[in-house]
Enzyme design. Structure first.
Site, short mmCIF file in Angstrom:
data_model
loop_
_atom_site.label_atom_id
_atom_site.label_comp_id
_atom_site.label_asym_id
_atom_site.label_seq_id
_atom_site.Cartn_x
_atom_site.Cartn_y
_atom_site.Cartn_z
N LYS A 77 1.89 9.60 -9.93
CA LYS A 77 1.44 8.26 -9.57
C LYS A 77 -0.03 8.05 -9.93
CE LYS A 77 1.30 5.35 -5.39
NZ LYS A 77 1.75 5.33 -3.99
N GLU A 173 1.36 -1.27 -0.26
CA GLU A 173 1.64 -0.33 0.83
C GLU A 173 1.10 -0.80 2.19
OE1 GLU A 173 0.07 3.22 -0.82
OE2 GLU A 173 1.66 3.40 -2.30
#
Length: 615
Positions: A77, A173
């Site tokens: 990521k 998130e």
């Protein structure tokens, strides 16, 4: 396995730097799903076996990291949507520059994109969900850090598609976490902060929650700050102590083999976890180097000393986000913790100090983002009651205008999805095209902002101010930007697809942009005022000269002397770089030529009427 529910079910996925999770709405409740071993948390690690074969994902792959780090890919990521060398992070495995400036990981000579590695993780999570739900799944909501740019969001969507998923929504998130924390809260308005410190990223957001409506007021963060950094600091400390006791170079950590670094990182991670519940841990690695064993005592005080620079960076982002949201810490109903790194006592103490209250620890910080993704998935599929989610843009978006200025079209923290536009004209006579430079950032001058892309819009050569081009910015619910430039003479459109918005500019510019705009606020504003004043002077001087030539003897000596003096003052001020002085000189020249301009208009009207035979 049946497929009766495959079209209606939408799974929620937290695709994390260190760990990933998947969940779904089951019997009306959002839950995180466990694999065949009863584990809900899947390490975001992929091991590619020697000689080929199916990739190994999760805990078995993590166990291979210390043995074969060159074939075990973790923290992909951190590379997704990036280019070679841009992350400022050197993994144990090999990387190389990929197509279009991107970065690829190399295993046994075979190059893979971070999207392909992430797709292997997502494919595993999809399989976990299908096994638990006992039917196929094809649709998903995937979370990303709030500061992921357009290229990183699109790369995440591509990874989902490679894994056989239709990505219904990309959700930040902290926003997902707020959904999970707020899903069962009582009605009424409240403001909360979401403090998300995971393995590789840090985000902090302030949200307004009112009767099921989640509105992100502001967000900030750092895409290269998290538990992985803490692990490296601990690994470095363990090495230094081992090296000092065994006649090795304490500064030689970077010269260690990939296997040795992987072993140190593994024990460092274990020490970090244990120091959250005890004051002292012994880091042990048998036969670390030849017959030499690592056996070093690490205290919580040692660890917290290493953390201080990182906690200070987190605290600075927290203070900034409160300012951006125009909220006092005392106005917050609660501070919500997200991410495994928030289990560290020093982190929780720092949060309490910055926000003036103890943080909310009622949710599992490892699972809360995944649960929020499931809530969003449930809303989209209709299996949960409707909540409205409003996200925001992390940085201002605009274009460069004449003089090198930044013209903001979508201000920072604009609610998305969003759409806005303006009309621009040509700046010089005979201009036959306009270059539309799309910029992201908070600085006054275009050169100091982040260029996302550019497009040329052609038009017929026209006098200054006659050609018109409309520019529209549109951001969808996933935070993906589309720019439309329209020639208003022909109504011909050019749509700019921004495929690699991070190729030409390092990510540090995004994270530091807000801080830089504050640090350079006065000089930036001075530069803008000067540029605008100079543009005004460049417009005034030739216009005054032309007017005086047209009127000639109609101007008396006294007026001419006053105008000449004002012109000379403007020309002198243009050499000084004194913005306020030039503005004042321009104003005096405007005043001195007021009557001149009026007579010029009268003369033009008289000439027009004569041509039309009205005089």
């Amino acid at each position: 396995m049946t497929t009766s529910s495959s079209d209606s079910t939408i799974i929620g996925i937290d695709l994390g730097t260190t760990n990933s999770l998947v969940g779904a709405v089951v019997s009306g409740f959002p839950i995180v799903l466990a694999d065949a071993n009863g584990e809900r948390v899947t390490p975001s690690v992929v091991h590619y076996p020697l000689g080929g074969g199916a990739p190994v994902v999760g805990a078995p792959a993590l166990r291979q990291r210390a043995l074969t780090p060159e074939r075990t890919i973790h923290s992909a990521k951190r590379l997704i949507g990036q280019r070679q060398g841009e992350t400022g992070w050197v993994p144990e495995y090999e990387t190389e520059a990929g197509d279009g400036g991107g970065v690829k990981v190399v295993v046994d000579g075979e190059a893979r994109t971070p999207e392909e590695v992430s797709a292997d993780v997502l494919r595993h999570l999809k399989a976990v969900a299908e096994e638990a739900l006992e039917h196929d799944v094809r649709r998903a909501v995937i979370t990303v850090p709030a500061y992921f740019n357009d290229a990183q969001r699109k790369a995440t969507m591509r990874a989902g598609e490679m894994a056989g998923l239709e990505v219904e929504r990309i959700v930040s998130e902290p926003t997902a976490a707020a959904l999970a924390y707020g899903a069962d809260r009582k009605e009424g308005a409240q403001k909360v902060a979401v403090y998300d410190l995971g393995g590789g990223t840090f985000d902090v957001s302030v949200l307004d929650i009112n009767d099921g409506v989640f509105h992100v007021l502001a967000t900030a963060g750092d895409t290269r700050l998290g538990g992985d950094d803490f692990d490296r600091e601990l690994a470095g400390l363990i090495w230094q102590r081992f090296a000092a006791a065994n006649g090795r170079d304490p500064e030689g950590y970077g010269d260690l083999s990939a296997l040795e670094r992987a072993k140190l990182m593994e024990v460092a991670r274990d020490v970090k976890h244990k120091l959250s519940v005890t004051d002292e841990v012994t880091a042990e690695i048998p036969f670390f180097s030849g017959n030499a064993h690592v056996s070093e005592v690490i205290t919580r005080d040692d660890f917290e000393g290493l953390l201080q620079p990182y906690l200070a960076r987190c605290a600075a982002h927290c203070r900034r986000v409160l300012i951006d949201a125009n909220v006092e810490a005392a106005d917050l109903a609660s501070v919500l913790l997200v991410g495994g790194s928030t289990r560290i006592p020093a982190v929780r103490a720092s949060v309490a100090e910055v926000f003036g209250q103890e943080p909310d620890t009622s949710q599992d910080p490892d699972e809360v983002v995944a649960k929020g993704a499931v809530v969003q998935a449930g809303i989209l599929s209709g299996s949960l009651r409707n909540m409205v989610l409003v996200d925001v843009t992390p940085l201002s978006l605009g274009i460069e205008t004449f003089g090198g200025l930044m013209n903001v079209i979508l201000p920072r923290n604009s609610t998305i999805p969003a759409k806005a536009g303006e009309v621009f004209t040509n700046a010089v006579d005979g201009q036959s095209a306009m270059c539309v430079r799309i910029l992201q950032g908070e600085r006054e001058m275009a050169k100091d902002n982040w260029e996302l892309g550019r497009v040329d819009v052609p038009f017929e050569p026209s006098p200054r101010g006659q050609a018109r081009v409309g520019v529209q910015f549109k951001i969808d619910e996933n935070g993906v930007l589309e720019v439309l430039a329209r020639n208003l003479q022909t109504n011909e459109d050019t749509v700019l697809e921004i495929a690699n918005s991070a190729v030409d500019v390092a990510d540090e510019r995004v994270e530091q942009m807000v801080a830089d705009s504050v640090d350079h606020a006065f000089e930036d504003m001075e530069a803008r005022i000067w540029t605008e004043a100079k543009m005004k002077s460049d417009e005034l001087l030739p216009a005054v000269s032309a007017a005086m030539e047209v009127l000639g003897d109609e101007i008396d000596a006294e007026e001419k002397a006053e105008i000449d003096a004002a012109v000379a003052a403007v020309e002198a001020a243009m050499q000084t770089k004194d913005a306020n002085g030039l503005k004042q000189a321009n104003r005096k020249l405007d005043d001195a030529t007021e009557q001149l301009a009026a007579r010029l208009v009268e003369k033009a009207m008289e000439e027009s009427m004569e041509r039309r035979g009205l005089l």
